[in-house]
Enzyme design. Structure first.
Site, short mmCIF file in Angstrom:
data_model
loop_
_atom_site.label_atom_id
_atom_site.label_comp_id
_atom_site.label_asym_id
_atom_site.label_seq_id
_atom_site.Cartn_x
_atom_site.Cartn_y
_atom_site.Cartn_z
N ASN A 91 -25.12 -5.16 -7.82
CA ASN A 91 -25.30 -4.05 -7.03
C ASN A 91 -26.36 -2.97 -7.49
OD1 ASN A 91 -23.29 -4.73 -5.15
ND2 ASN A 91 -21.86 -2.90 -5.70
N ASP B 226 0.91 -1.13 -0.03
CA ASP B 226 0.05 -0.05 0.05
C ASP B 226 1.03 1.14 0.06
OD1 ASP B 226 -3.18 0.41 0.58
OD2 ASP B 226 -2.17 2.18 1.52
N PHE C 284 -33.53 -8.06 0.86
CA PHE C 284 -33.22 -6.59 0.35
C PHE C 284 -34.75 -6.27 -0.05
CE2 PHE C 284 -29.04 -8.21 0.02
CZ PHE C 284 -28.37 -6.98 0.10
N GLY D 192 -36.81 1.55 4.34
CA GLY D 192 -36.58 2.46 5.44
C GLY D 192 -35.58 3.51 4.93
N GLU E 287 -19.68 -5.93 3.98
CA GLU E 287 -19.14 -5.05 5.04
C GLU E 287 -19.53 -5.90 6.16
OE1 GLU E 287 -17.78 -1.19 5.64
OE2 GLU E 287 -17.54 -0.93 3.46
N THR F 161 -13.52 -2.87 -8.34
CA THR F 161 -14.72 -2.61 -9.37
C THR F 161 -14.40 -1.51 -10.30
OG1 THR F 161 -16.14 -3.25 -7.55
CG2 THR F 161 -17.14 -2.20 -9.12
N CYS G 71 -19.90 1.29 -1.78
CA CYS G 71 -20.09 0.58 -3.33
C CYS G 71 -21.43 0.74 -3.89
CB CYS G 71 -20.17 -0.90 -2.63
SG CYS G 71 -18.47 -1.68 -2.37
#
Length: 437
Positions: free
Chosen positions: A212, A30, A253, A257, A152, A121, A264
């Site tokens: 996604n 990194d 899903f 709410g 996550e 991505t 992402c």
């Protein structure tokens, strides 16, 4: 196998630790020295359940090291590209400068037989450009694409036991050989029966953004239904249960709410739209504009509900916000709906106090003008309205009877529809949920 992981943010750090746990020798690279120092001390620079323990085990074994010197990847057979692709400032498109910078540094070090495995991505077409760059620098090396599907809060499980593994391969013998090498890397997962799908490079790049986009569409669909439920007195939770019994739709899903956030879904659907426009296929994804719009409207609706609950004005009202991260079991506050609502309410004159089990430090860095409390009780004390905006288990399990004396007025808005309305109402609270009567 000797592996390098280039980019040790959320994706790369988890991937490096998991690959070492499976017996490979891994060097993580990194450009941020402070991040390398933290990881080298087995301290994750972000919260992910189980990662600190996994880092400690992998580093104690001697199979995992971290460095800021790209030259240390020399000798690795497989190079995983895991750098970030954030949204460009003031644009929808993905920012590829980190991908290109990483590849520019890597290609001079490649040896014949090396395999570069893209996991970031990226907009479709990027892998083809990078493959040409690899071939020009080292004709004996191969680039393939292996999209990630991490959630996550569940990243280790999703890395070690994914629901599918996708290989995007070039045509010909090079693709066959690259697939065989990656089969060795993922031998443990493949031996357990996990599905392995092979595609061309373009399809592999589309898999993550398409998935996604579908999930974002499903979330925004049920939130659009919540708007209709509020207009008609219907209950969106019961509606979701009813339509979710159709196995063509499914219940996952369909939780109405506050909507989605994080690093992402929002940026991926926007980058997908931008890339479709560049390809002359923008009409194919115009529906994603409405998906994004519905999602952002939920935040405004939450502020409106709070105003209604406070008799038409939130000026000077003390508001407790439970949750800062975009989802539970994470300290990620990127595009957090909870913090967006908190900031909007403060700008409109409310006295907002935010609490979260893990994300306060990150939230303070991004929203230094907000007030924070390290404890739930501290945030609730004297509150005239409570907003539950991130469904951490400790908030879902709160006892409404025990909180009555803490608050100035027992009023709660359930931004995730995760509480039992009857329980809270019987305890004397005024309860409102998005899309519920």
């Amino acid at each position: 196998m000797h592996i390098s992981v280039i980019g040790c943010g959320y994706l790369g750090a988890v991937h490096a630790a998991c690959m070492a746990q499976q017996g490979h020798t891994v060097v993580g690279v990194d450009v941020l020295p402070e991040q390398v120092a933290q990881l080298s001390a087995a301290r994750p620079p972000f919260f992910e359940p189980g990662l600190e323990e996994l880092l400690g085990e992998s580093m104690s074994s001697g199979r995992l090291t971290f460095t800021s010197d790209i030259a240390d990847v020399a000798g690795a057979r497989v190079h995983f590209l895991c750098v970030g692709t954030p949204q460009k400032p003031r644009e929808n498109a993905a920012d590829l400068r980190y991908v290109r910078s990483a590849m520019d540094a890597l290609v001079p070090l490649l040896q014949p037989g090396d395999v570069v495995v893209g996991k970031s991505t990226v907009p479709v077409g990027t892998a083809e450009e990078l493959a040409a760059q690899v071939h020009q620098a080292q004709p004996g090396a191969t680039l393939m694409w292996n999209p990630e599907f991490l959630r996550e809060g569940h990243a280790i499980e999703d890395t070690l036991r994914p629901d599918r593994i996708v290989y995007g391969l070039p045509e010909g013998p090079a693709g066959v050989e690259a697939a065989a090498v990656l089969d060795e890397v993922y031998a443990e997962a493949l031996a357990s029966g996990i599905s392995r799908l092979t595609t061309d490079l373009a399809t592999a790049q589309l898999v993550k953004v398409a998935a996604n986009s579908f999930l974002a569409t499903k979330i925004s669909f049920i939130n659009a239904m919540a708007e209709l439920c509020e207009a008609t007195g219907a209950d969106v939770t019961m509606l979701a249960d009813a339509i979710g019994h159709d196995d063509r739709i499914g219940r996952k899903f369909l939780n109405a709410g506050l909507g989605f956030g994080g690093g992402c879904l929002p940026k991926d659907i926007r980058a997908f739209m931008a890339r479709a426009g560049e390809l002359g296929a923008d009409q194919a994804l115009t529906f994603l504009r409405e998906v994004d719009s519905i999602n952002m409207r939920r935040r405004v609706r939450m502020v409106d509900l709070a105003r209604e609950m406070c008799g038409g004005s939130i000026v000077g009202r003390r508001v407790a916000v439970l949750g800062a991260s975009f989802k539970p079991h994470s300290d990620d506050v990127r595009d957090s709906p909870a913090l967006s609502v908190a900031a909007q309410m403060q700008l409109q004159g409310a006295k907002v106090v935010v609490t979260d089990p893990q994300a306060i430090d990150n939230a303070q860095k991004r929203w230094p003008d907000l007030a924070f409390s390290a404890s739930t009780d501290g945030a609730l004390e004297g509150a005239e309205v409570v907003l539950l905006l991130t469904e951490w288990p400790e908030y879902v399990g709160l006892d409404p009877h025990a909180l009555t004396d803490l608050v100035a007025a027992p009023r709660i808005i359930d931004g995730r529809n995760c509480l039992d309305p009857q329980q809270w109402r019987e305890a004397g609270w005024t309860y409102r949920g998005l899309g519920r009567p």
